[in-house]
Design an enzyme around this catalytic site. Structure first.
Site, mmCIF file in Angstrom:
data_model
loop_
_atom_site.group_PDB
_atom_site.id
_atom_site.type_symbol
_atom_site.label_atom_id
_atom_site.label_comp_id
_atom_site.label_asym_id
_atom_site.label_seq_id
_atom_site.Cartn_x
_atom_site.Cartn_y
_atom_site.Cartn_z
ATOM 1 N N TYR A 53 -0.905 7.998 -4.376
ATOM 2 C CA TYR A 53 0.520 8.139 -4.082
ATOM 3 C C TYR A 53 0.899 9.607 -3.882
ATOM 4 O O TYR A 53 0.319 10.497 -4.506
ATOM 5 C CB TYR A 53 1.375 7.574 -5.214
ATOM 6 C CG TYR A 53 1.367 6.072 -5.336
ATOM 7 C CD1 TYR A 53 0.727 5.256 -4.393
ATOM 8 C CD2 TYR A 53 2.001 5.442 -6.400
ATOM 9 C CE1 TYR A 53 0.726 3.881 -4.520
ATOM 10 C CE2 TYR A 53 2.009 4.062 -6.532
ATOM 11 C CZ TYR A 53 1.365 3.290 -5.606
ATOM 12 O OH TYR A 53 1.370 1.930 -5.732
ATOM 13 N N PRO A 215 9.254 -6.361 -4.895
ATOM 14 C CA PRO A 215 10.062 -7.516 -5.300
ATOM 15 C C PRO A 215 11.252 -7.776 -4.381
ATOM 16 O O PRO A 215 11.746 -8.903 -4.336
ATOM 17 C CB PRO A 215 10.536 -7.140 -6.704
ATOM 18 C CG PRO A 215 10.484 -5.643 -6.734
ATOM 19 C CD PRO A 215 9.295 -5.287 -5.896
#
Length: 328
Positions: A53, A215
């Site tokens: 990341y 999500p």
């Protein structure tokens, strides 16, 4: 904030996990530090990151997110002690052999590099970011066992594994009298429910906690159509997400209309739904701003009755476990 155990372990974690992928590329370091401080204030003790990341559009600056977290830990004040820290390894961190994937050598190097960037002496949950079909489980588990014995990692998790991979991993770990996997990160939301076929049944059988990523499906479950109608710039309506939006526009519209009937924010509804699903420990929320974080925390207090859950299944049909989903 509510808390639960991570899978079959005794480890206590918050029902939301703070995802940090935006730290660096989209969120400045000072803002990221503020978000992490506020997460603790809101009761979130579970943070997730990965060694890869932080990269920019050219693919450079891998590891930057871990460094941002490490400098936050260095401020002291119990920041590290109050955090259940999860990171991942698999993605190539350079162009030279053994700078990625899951050979014993690659795992050892990746852990040492993450520990240095994170400014810590151990990782609470060390996750394999993808399956490595070229490395035998005996080699992977031997490497993980050494790291546990050295105190450099405590638990092992997976990410983006199929149900078959989880079964292979756990049976290999059992033969070595090793705890094996305790969690799995998968793409899971109202739009993407494929893991209900075999991954979730495998997680339930072996006692793994599920950590759903994306999500809100890149913002598509966060009120995207309303925002577009209001003329707002919507990040989730760009790139690949635009294709998903086009394919699901009618369902997303019905979903937003239903959220309005309930008086609920669409993003809260999507997160609250995940919190009702089998095996789910904590959805991974990746705020770019403090406002995004506060909005996510509100979802924990939203309780859904069976009628609401049934309506969501009508809008976004899911799956029964295999083989009943497609056979008698």
């Amino acid at each position: 904030m509510e808390f639960t155990h991570l899978g079959r372990t005794g480890l206590t974690v918050s029902r939301l996990c703070l995802g940090t992928m935006n730290f660096g590329p989209h969120t400045a370091e000072s803002d990221a530090h503020q978000i992490m401080d506020t997460a603790h204030e809101r009761g979130i003790n579970f943070f997730d990151t990965a060694n890869a990341y932080g990269r920019d559009d050219e693919g450079n600056l891998k590891g930057r997110t871990e460094e941002i977290i490490g400098r936050w830990f260095a401020q002291g004040g119990g920041r590290r002690e109050r955090t259940v820290l999860a990171t991942k390894a698999y993605a190539p961190m350079g162009d030279w052999p053994n700078e990625g994937r899951l050979s014993a050598l690659a795992i050892r190097r990746a852990v040492e590099d993450s520990l240095r960037r994170l400014n810590t002496d151990h990782i609470d949950l060390y996750q394999m970011h993808h399956i490595d079909r070229d490395t035998p489980w005996e080699e992977i588990w031997q490497a993980m066992e050494v790291l546990v014995a050295q105190g450099k990692i405590i638990y092992v998790g997976s990410s983006n594994f199929a149900g078959w991979h989880i079964a292979l991993a756990q049976e290999a770990a059992r033969s070595r009298h090793f705890l094996g996997l305790v969690s799995e990160q998968s793409l899971y939301n109202l739009i993407d429910r494929t893991i209900e076929l075999e991954v979730i049944p495998a997680l339930q059988h072996f006692g793994l906690g599920l950590l759903p990523w994306s999500p809100l499906r890149s913002g598509l479950l966060g009120g995207v159509l309303r925002k577009l109608n209001e003329g707002a710039a919507v990040r989730g309506a760009m790139g690949h997400a635009s294709e998903i939006l086009a394919a699901n526009r009618e369902r997303i519209q019905a979903y937003e209309d239903f959220a309005a009937e309930l008086g609920a924010d669409p993003a809260d509804l999507a997160l609250a739904w995940l919190l009702t699903r089998p095996a789910v420990t904590a959805p991974i929320v990746g705020p770019r701003t403090l406002a995004h974080l506060d909005a996510a925390v509100a979802a924990v207090d939203l309780k859904l009755d069976q009628k609401t859950l049934d309506r969501l299944d009508e809008i976004f049909p899911g799956h029964q476990p295999a083989p009943e989903d497609y056979a008698w």
